[in-house]
Every structure is written in C-alpha cells, then in structure tokens.
Design a protein around this motif. Structure first.
Motif, PDB file in Angstrom:
ATOM      1  N   LEU A  55       0.832  -1.205   0.000  1.00 61.03           N
ATOM      2  CA  LEU A  55       0.000   0.000   0.000  1.00 61.03           C
ATOM      3  C   LEU A  55       0.865   1.252   0.000  1.00 61.03           C
TER       4      LEU A  55
ATOM      5  N   LEU B 167      -8.137   7.091  -0.601  1.00 57.80           N
ATOM      6  CA  LEU B 167      -8.728   5.778  -0.346  1.00 57.80           C
ATOM      7  C   LEU B 167      -7.662   4.788   0.127  1.00 57.80           C
ATOM      8  N   ILE B 168      -6.488   4.813  -0.522  1.00 55.60           N
ATOM      9  CA  ILE B 168      -5.420   3.890  -0.120  1.00 55.60           C
ATOM     10  C   ILE B 168      -4.967   4.198   1.302  1.00 55.60           C
TER      11      ILE B 168
ATOM     12  N   ALA C 105      -7.474   2.843   3.604  1.00 52.48           N
ATOM     13  CA  ALA C 105      -7.380   1.383   3.684  1.00 52.48           C
ATOM     14  C   ALA C 105      -6.218   0.964   4.571  1.00 52.48           C
ATOM     15  N   THR C 106      -5.072   1.672   4.424  1.00 53.53           N
ATOM     16  CA  THR C 106      -3.931   1.369   5.277  1.00 53.53           C
ATOM     17  C   THR C 106      -4.297   1.539   6.741  1.00 53.53           C
TER      18      THR C 106
ATOM     19  N   ALA D 227      -7.205   1.279   8.142  1.00 51.75           N
ATOM     20  CA  ALA D 227      -8.069   0.184   8.595  1.00 51.75           C
ATOM     21  C   ALA D 227      -7.253  -1.079   8.834  1.00 51.75           C
ATOM     22  N   LEU D 228      -6.289  -1.320   7.932  1.00 50.78           N
ATOM     23  CA  LEU D 228      -5.443  -2.503   8.070  1.00 50.78           C
ATOM     24  C   LEU D 228      -4.618  -2.449   9.354  1.00 50.78           C
TER      25      LEU D 228
ATOM     26  N   ALA E 203      -9.747   5.796  10.294  1.00 49.76           N
ATOM     27  CA  ALA E 203      -9.892   5.309   8.920  1.00 49.76           C
ATOM     28  C   ALA E 203     -11.163   5.866   8.298  1.00 49.76           C
TER      29      ALA E 203
ATOM     30  N   LEU F 210     -11.441   8.347   5.175  1.00 47.09           N
ATOM     31  CA  LEU F 210     -12.250   7.991   4.008  1.00 47.09           C
ATOM     32  C   LEU F 210     -13.203   9.133   3.662  1.00 47.09           C
TER      33      LEU F 210
END
Lengths: 494, 224
Positions: free
Chosen positions: B15, B44-45, B48-49, B51-52, B66, B70
């Motif tokens: 990512l 968005l990336i 996502a990071t 959230a990960l 996150a 977003l």
C-alpha cells in the motif's frame, strides 16, 4: 485553573459570538471588552503561577510554567491594546468605504479566533495540540490578510496560506517523528506527546530520529517565525492586511512560533546530549545559522523598502533572527537576553504598527516617499513613530538595548568572532530604519495634510513599559525569566 | 528478506508503494479532473492502510481515523474540488507543469534523498518502519514539489492536500496513529483549510480573472 480556562474560553466564545453578530454597531466595543476581560483573567492566572508555581490542568493536557506564563499575559495585553487601537481605526476604515459590515464581522471573529489559537498554542502541554493551534492561527488570519480584496491583498493572502501551510505541514511531519521516537520509550501512547512526559524521558529518545524531527520542526515553525529563506510571506501579509492585524502578527504570532521551537529544542538537546551520532549542539547550531542569516538579510532589505509596513515587517524578521540566534547560542546569559528580547520586541513592534496605522491615515498612503512631515502635522504620531523606531533600533535606555547588550556579551564570551557580524548587522539595520524615518517625521508637510483622530494611549503605555524594562526589570518578571532560563539551559543566571 | 515479513506487513508495504505511485501520477497528470480522481484514490489507499493497521494492532480507535480519512480525503475534499472546478468552468484547462520530465526526475531524486535521510533510523527499528517513514517523507516532499512546479491554483491545492496525505500516512504506518485529540484537531484544520481554499478560488478569479497564480506577482522586492 479557572483563570486558565477563562483566558482560553473568553476569546473562543467571543469569536463565535462575533462570527454571528460581528456586523452590529456594538461589535467593536464587545471585541475590546472581550480582550480586556481576557487580559484580566491572564493577570489572575499569572498571579496564581506567581504564588503557587507551575500549573497543570485537565489530566496534564495544559501546562503553565514560568516560561509561558508571561507570554500568555503579554499576548492578552497586546491583544487588548491593539483592540483599543482597532476600535476607532477600523471604524474609520469602514467610513472610508474600504470595508463593508460583512467584512467587519469577519474581522472581529478572526481577531478573537486568532487570540484564542495563540493562547491555546502556549498553554497546551501537548505538542500535537500545539501544532493544531499554530495551523489554526494561520487559518484564522488568512482571510484577514485578504480583507481589503485588492489584487495585492489576495496575492499576499494566497502566498501566506501556501507558504505557511507547507511550512506548518513540515512541522507536523516533525511532530509525527517525535511521536515515533517517543512511542518506543513511553508506555502510554496517549501521553507520548505531552511535553512534561517527553522532557522526563528525553534522554532515552533515539537521537537519530530526534535529529531529523528537529530539522523538520525548525523549518516548519521557522516559516511562521519568518526565518530567511522561508520569510517571503511575512512582508506581504503585514503590508496588505489591516494594520491592527500587522500589530498582532508581528507582536504575537512570531513569538509563539519561536516559543514552539524552543520547547522542542529543550527535548532535542536532552536527547542528543549523550548521542555520538550528531553534535550535542546540533539544534543550537542550526538555530544560530538560521538566526544570523535572517538577521543579516533582513537588515539589508530594510534599505530598499518603499512601503512603511513592509519596512517594519523586515525589522520584525531581523529581530526574530536575533532571538533565534540568542536561543541557538544557548547558555544562561544569551537565553535570558532572548527571553527579554521576545517581550520588549513584542511591545515595541506592536506600538510601532499602531503608530504606522495612524501615519498612513494622515498621509492616506503606505508609500514611504509620500509620508512627510508627521511631527508638524500631528506631533503625537510623529514623535510616537520616532521614539518607537529609536527603541526598536536598540538605543539605551529602552529595553531592546538591554537585551541586545546581554546577547552581545554572551556572544563575546563563547564566539567572539560572531560579534563582528552582529554589530555590523545592528549598524546596517539602524541606518536602514533611520534613512526612511528622518524624512517621514521631519520633512516638509504636503499641502492639505490633515490631523486624524489618533488613539495614542496604547503606544504610550507600551513604550513606557519598554522603557521601564530597559531601566529596571521588575522582580517577578526577572524571577520568571530566570526560571525559564533554568528550564531551557539547565542553569540559573541570577 | 521481504517474504520473511508477516503477510500484513507485506500488505502495508504494498500500500505504501501504491501511495508513492499515486504521488508520481499526480505529479505527471496535467488534466484537472483526472488529477482530482487520482487524489481521491490516494485518500482511499491511505484510509485502507489505516483500517489494516487498526485490524492488525487491535487499536480500535484507529477504525475511527480510517472512517475520518475515508470521508474527508477520499470523498469530501475531492468532491468539493471537483464541484468548484466545474462551477468555475476550468475543467478543460491545461494544469500541467512547465517541464514535466524535469519535475519527474526531480521527484525520483527526492525519493532517493528521503531513503538516504531515513537510513540512520535502520539501526533502531524494523525495516518496515524505515520504509514507511522514507515513503511518507517522499510523499510529503513530492507534494511540495507539485506545489512549486504548478502555476494553477487548483493544482497547487491538490499538491497541498496530497502532502497532507503523506503526513497522515506517516502517522498511521509508522506510529499506529497519533493521540485522538491530535488527530481530530488535524482533521478539523484540514476541513477548514479545504473550505478556505474554495473561498480563495473565487477571490483570485475576481482579482485577476483567472486562476493562474503565476500572475500574482505584484508583491516582490524587485525595483520598479
């Protein structure tokens, strides 16, 4: 603690109220009243700190110690005197048709919002919140710079927004790195950005990370201090915005940004003290470098200015450079001088900008070539400008002389060869200011130049305070300076 | 070396590489609407990071960050910019840099420089943090590069906001997020900044009849 909350809440609530009602006829008076109330509560806060020592509140999120207490009081004081000046001044601008009631609402709300962010930046113990407040100060003032909506004002505001935005973003990156270093040694990550916790663990922070973090923080907050070469926004924003804003920007914002740098320098110094990777004085050396470059370049630029507000904003860059140099030099004598210089520069420079505001109303222009014969037209304004400039140029018996003298003695002790550029720079700056000042206050009066309704009371009070600080520093203040010197350098001066 | 890392760390690195890629794509893109789209993808990336990292570290307040990222970076700011661009009627203008190849080369040089600066951190920390710090520093500096190489106000704002994405990415990937109060404050500042930028587009257009900020050049230390 109540005093601290009041100092913060009064400007915050006033900002919201004035954002709604700021176009009413009583708004300007309410603005003044709010700043006076905030000043009163800051004095109360100062008395508390004087009697009981440092305060921390709200589970350590706030902290008022001897280093920031007098800056908080100073901010509230200059905020109040400038509001006192702004009341008739802005009314006249509105009467001249330069501003609409809607703009006055924006002006008042931004003024209070700016004061709130300044007080928050200084009283918070959390370096992350400090960043948020510094960025908030940019956001609160950017629409003030473009208040007159002339192409030049819009240009200045855009430049201010972009340059300070990028600068402050770099400072956030520095803060993230600082947090990265802190999270490895401080068990509770929620507390890892608290300055008190950081300074307790400072010696175990990774020097490699701290060195990079400090560079980012210095460049970032240094942009707001106006250090060369990140200074380009400063003369533009000062010259195109309304004069009361120039007074508070020069007198307060630059100080608060420097305050932020010094807070992180304390931690960085402790982290690097044991390190072999970098020189333990890396932070100080960087500050000395930036300081002396700013000081010299701004002094030279003074000579070619044509706009009176640009002239004095370059003088602000020069003095901020001098202070950065002083704190970079380190040692109790230079640090004490730097702390004193922060105070006297703030008082003197905001007084000068107030006088300049009246002078531009008399001459109906900001162009130095067209401002003539102020003393003959209106002696109070002319003499105010002359005395203010004498004070800022560092003549005895004013306070600026004292602090510059302390700094020069400290330089003589540790880096004798640096006194040469310092003294040369002071002489160059002196010449730069006086070649412009002389025709403005003495020259022939242009035809039809009229007196204006001038409010010189704040100027008189502030210049008297500077005079007082030059002759004798009151005991409580020198006590705070000394405590702050101990905090920054680890040894007392007095 | 890389396959010894746990799966989740490999994903984070992937990512991170994608964030860096979008930064270069922004630098090269000269059409304004695709530029805003790429910026939204970058947001968005980053979300996502976040959230990960939240899933892996078990720090549940990061889910909140996150969602904030977003909403703000992938949706609100791109939406606002796109709406302004269409309202100002500048969606077909050329927004590119004057020397795109030079700018891209300079961007590559900046990334190498960032890895060089992050080198000393190696001794103390895992290779993943060193990589993410170097990459986020690159994204920050590439944002600055975009700011200085473009002359249109909208492109400058996209550069500024992508710089902010780099900061957010650094906070999430290297340190598992900042304290909540700080994150909220930063998000608030970004929100206000986006709105003020919008206001400025209209001010600038009213004063110079265009959004080419290179024409804002009256204030300087030149002799007239």
């Amino acid at each position: 603690m109540t005093a601290l909350y009041l100092t913060l809440l009064i400007p915050m609530c006033s900002s919201i109220l004035l954002g709604i009602f700021g176009n009413r006829s009583w708004a300007a008076k309410f603005n003044l009243l709010a700043t006076v109330a905030a000043f009163a509560s800051s004095v109360w806060l100062a008395l508390n700190v004087l009697n009981h020592g440092s305060l921390g509140g709200y589970t350590g999120q706030f902290r008022v110690d001897s280093f920031n207490v007098y800056l908080i009081a100073l901010t509230a004081f200059v905020g109040a005197t400038t509001a006192f000046f702004s009341l008739p001044y802005m009314a006249q601008e509105e009467a001249n048709g330069r501003l609409s009631p809607g703009r006055m609402r924006l002006y008042h709300a931004s003024y209070q919002g700016f004061l709130f962010t300044m007080q928050l930046a200084m009283s918070t113990n959390n370096l992350g919140v400090l960043w948020v407040a510094m960025e908030g100060a940019t956001l609160a003032t950017v629409l003030l710079v473009s208040l007159y909506r002339t192409p030049e004002a819009v240009e200045a505001a855009w430049k201010y927004f972009i340059v300070c935005g990028v600068g402050i973003a770099l400072a956030l990156f520095g803060t993230v790195l600082l947090y990265f270093a802190a999270a490895q040694v401080i068990p509770d990550p929620e507390n890892a950005l608290l300055w008190t916790v950081l300074s307790a663990h400072a010696s175990s922070l990774q020097p490699a990370v701290m060195a990079i973090a400090f560079v980012f923080l210095l460049v970032g907050y240094g942009t707001k201090v106006g250090l060369v070469p990140m200074h380009t926004w400063l003369p533009d924003a000062h010259s195109e915005g309304p004069t009361p804003m120039s007074a508070v920007l020069s007198g307060l914002l630059l100080n608060v940004a420097l305050y932020a740098i010094i807070r992180v320098k304390i931690i960085t110094d402790a982290a690097l003290a044991s390190g072999t990777l970098h020189s333990p004085h890396m932070a100080g050396n960087l500050m000395m470098g930036f300081g002396i470059v700013s000081f010299t370049v701004a002094g030279l630029f003074l000579h070619r200015q044509r706009d009176i507000k640009r002239l004095f904003s370059y003088s602000s860059i020069e003095h901020m450079g001098l202070m950065t140099f002083a704190f970079g030099l380190g040692g109790p004598l230079a640090t004490f001088g730097g702390l004193l210089h922060m105070t006297v520069h703030s008082l003197t420079k905001s007084a000068i900008f107030i006088t300049v505001g009246h002078a531009t109303h008399i001459a109906k222009t900001q162009s130095i070539d067209n401002i003539r014969g102020l003393i003959k037209t209106q002696p109070a304004v002319g003499w105010g400008l002359a005395i203010g400039t004498v004070a800022i140029a560092g003549f005895p018996p004013f306070g600026v002389f004292t602090s510059e003298f302390l700094l020069l003695s400290a330089t003589m002790k540790s880096y004798p060869w640096l006194t040469v550029p310092l003294l040369t720079g002071l002489a160059v700056a002196f010449a730069g200011l006086f070649r412009h000042l002389h025709p403005m206050v003495y020259g022939d009066v242009p035809e039809g130049q009229q007196k204006v309704e001038a409010n010189m009371f704040p100027v008189v009070v502030q210049l008297l305070l500077v005079l007082w600080l030059g002759i004798a520093i009151p005991g409580f203040l020198s006590h705070w300076f000394d405590q702050a010197t101990f905090l920054i350098t680890g040894s007392h001066l007095l | 070396m890389l396959e010894q890392l746990p799966l989740y760390q490999q994903l984070i690195l992937t990512l991170a590489a994608m964030v860096l890629f979008t930064s270069f794509a922004l630098l090269a893109q000269s059409r304004v609407i695709p530029m805003i789209r790429i910026f939204a993808w970058q947001g968005l990336i980053v979300a996502a990071t976040t959230a990960l990292v939240a899933y892996d570290s078990g720090k549940y307040d990061l889910y909140f960050s996150a969602i904030l990222a977003l909403l703000l970076k992938a949706m609100f700011v791109p939406w606002l910019l796109q709406r302004l661009v269409i309202r100002l009627g500048i969606d077909h203008d050329e927004h590119g840099a004057e020397h795109p190849v030079t700018v891209l080369m300079a961007g590559a040089a900046l990334v190498i420089f960032c890895y060089y600066v992050a080198q000393p951190i190696e001794q103390f920390s895992s290779s993943i943090t060193r990589n993410t710090i170097a990459i986020s520093m690159s994204v920050v500096l590439l944002g600055v590069l975009m700011l200085v190489s473009r002359s249109k106000a909208v492109a400058e704002v996209v550069g500024f906001m992508s710089l902010e994405n780099g900061l957010f990415f650094a906070a999430v990937a290297a340190t598992h997020g900042m304290p909540m109060v700080v994150e909220l404050g930063v998000a608030f500042d970004v929100l206000i900044a986006a709105v003020i930028f919008g206001v400025f587009f209209f001010h600038i257009r009213d004063s110079i009849q265009s959004l080419d900020v290179d024409q804002l050049n009256h204030l300087s230390e030149r002799e007239e």
